[in-house]
Design an enzyme around this catalytic site. Structure first.
Site, short mmCIF file in Angstrom:
data_model
loop_
_atom_site.label_atom_id
_atom_site.label_comp_id
_atom_site.label_asym_id
_atom_site.label_seq_id
_atom_site.Cartn_x
_atom_site.Cartn_y
_atom_site.Cartn_z
N HIS A 1 0.83 -1.22 0.00
CA HIS A 1 0.00 0.00 0.00
C HIS A 1 0.86 1.26 0.00
O HIS A 1 1.03 1.92 -0.99
CB HIS A 1 -1.01 0.05 1.16
N ASP B 1 -4.92 -8.02 -3.51
CA ASP B 1 -5.21 -7.86 -2.09
C ASP B 1 -6.55 -8.47 -1.65
O ASP B 1 -6.63 -9.66 -1.40
CB ASP B 1 -5.13 -6.35 -1.75
ZN LIG Z 1 -3.48 -6.80 2.72
#
Ligand SMILES: [Zn+2]
Length: 453
Positions: A279, A330
């Site tokens: 991220h 994800d």
């Molecule tokens: Zn994750």
């Protein structure tokens, strides 16, 4: 040794700004042994033989795509969390509900279907950020790594490689609150016991590698970070960590430790060339310098970040700083590496109101070789001699891709345009169908088994 010869209408070769037409790719024992562009090479003096047994690959053939960040079980939440408002934290409560209902059998069935969905999308290697270690409530299974073993088996069935990122998850807040409720099955007690369990898991299958992960600065106390980092460092194994996905994580870290999550990880030896920060949506400019100087890569997960209203990570600033970018789906709100890749460019456009931040080859690199390197497979993700024979063919004659020049494929194709996938020389997907798994039927059954409504 049998040689398989593929004749790609177009192939995207390393360092090429655009695909090359008419490329003969020869494969032996799972490796690429020759790559020969044929255009202009025909004729009696050209010295290139066009073999009668070569198999045509119509469309664009790409290197294998790496899905660097996966939580396989989150796939069960797709389309179920959109009824109301809320944010990352309310979504997380729903995710815990599914986590609470999984056991080794249902985890295997779900992960097998999800990994097969990835194969259909051209993914040849997945990084599973695995923290569902124990029974609900936290007690160990008879084999404490039974859940990890289920993931290894799932990837084998689905025909893709797996880097199992064994995740250390000990606390629920930055200031060290204990795990509660559904989180309890994630925890090993302390980092030393995490390391002992991780050490005991040594799968020998050739499709799997084991790496480590720090769940986040919320989940591993500062004084135990170095235990995880040293475990990975001793093995030269990939080390992944969720980093600055939420501003709240940054605020809490500063309040408790007086520094940013990046600063805390750097201080305890978590960052480095084998580390991937996942991220990194809300870093400071000082954080970017620390990440770049340490050689840490960043895995962007744009479709999840948009789904969870996380924000837009500063991808161009990171790339300018020299940080390697890779991609992950994800939470699997979407499993489509084309969508992840173009989002890196398109999100920058929304932020800056300008176009042209990343070239197509930047996107291919992030989805291919950079992703495989982040998962510890340095010999994959490029169509070149000596590399693993991972070949992903995308049709250029679908309603989405017709009329699109091959160089524009990453801005037009979807996962549904993948017609053939070869992993380590073995055919896994042909004519858009998985050869071993009825993906839609298995997803449907596996998700029904672990959801309440
Ligand atoms: Zn994750």
């Amino acid at each position: 040794m049998t040689t398989t010869r593929w004749l790609a209408e177009y192939a995207w070769l390393p360092e090429h700004a655009e695909p090359t037409p008419d490329v003969l790719i020869e494969v032996e024992d799972g490796r690429i042994t020759a790559v020969t562009p044929l255009l202009g090479a025909h004729g009696p003096d050209a010295g290139v033989e066009v073999y009668a047994d070569s198999v045509a690959l119509p469309g664009l053939t790409l290197p294998g795509l790496a899905n660097v960040h996966s939580h396989a079980f989150h796939r069960a939440l797709r389309g179920r969390t959109h009824g109301g408002r809320g944010d990352f934290w309310t979504w997380r409560d729903q995710m815990y509900g599914v986590a609470d209902r999984l056991d080794p059998d249902t985890y295997l069935a779900l992960a097998r279907a999800v990994y097969a969905e990835m194969a259909l999308a051209g993914v040849t290697c997945v990084g599973e950020f695995h923290y569902l270690h124990h029974r609900p409530g936290g007690g160990a299974y008879d084999d404490p790594n039974e859940m990890g073993a289920a993931l290894v088996e799932a990837a084998a069935h689905a025909g893709i490689r797996l880097t199992l990122l064994d995740t250390c998850y000990l606390t629920s807040t930055v200031d060290g609150q204990a795990l509660t409720g559904p989180q309890r099955r994630f925890g090993d007690g302390d980092a030393t016991r995490w390391a002992q369990r991780a050490e005991a898991f040594q799968p020998t299958d050739s499709h799997v590698r084991v790496g480590a992960a720090v769940h986040s600065v919320r989940a591993v106390p500062a004084d135990q970070l170095s235990t995880v980092a040293e475990w990975a460092g001793q093995r030269q194994a990939p080390l992944h960590v969720h980093l600055s996905e939420q501003p709240a994580e940054n605020d809490e870290c500063r309040a408790v430790h007086g520094r940013s999550p990046t600063g805390l990880l750097a201080e305890h030896g978590v960052l480095g060339p084998n580390t991937t920060a996942v991220h990194t949506t809300h870093p400071t400019s000082a954080d970017l310098t620390v990440l770049a100087d340490s050689g840490t890569g960043v895995c962007l997960c744009p479709t999840t970040e948009r789904d969870l209203a996380d924000g837009i990570g500063p991808a161009r600033l990171m790339a300018d700083a020299g940080i390697r970018l890779s991609l992950g789906s994800d939470s699997h709100a979407v499993v489509d590496l084309f969508e992840e890749a173009r989002a890196v460019e398109l999100d920058e456009r929304l932020r800056t109101r300008r176009r042209g931040h990343f070239t197509p080859v930047d996107l291919v690199t992030a989805a291919g070789s950079a992703g495989h390197a982040a998962l510890g497979w340095a010999d994959a993700g490029r169509i070149a001699v000596g590399e693993r024979a991972d070949l992903v063919t995308v049709r250029l004659d679908s309603a989405r891709t017709a009329g699109v020049p091959p160089v524009g494929a990453f801005f037009a194709a979807s996962a549904a345009d993948v017609t053939q996938v070869v992993v380590d020389g073995r055919l896994v997907v042909a004519e858009g169908r998985h050869l071993r798994v009825d993906v839609a039927a298995e997803l449907s059954a596996a998700i029904e088994a672990v959801t309440l409504s």
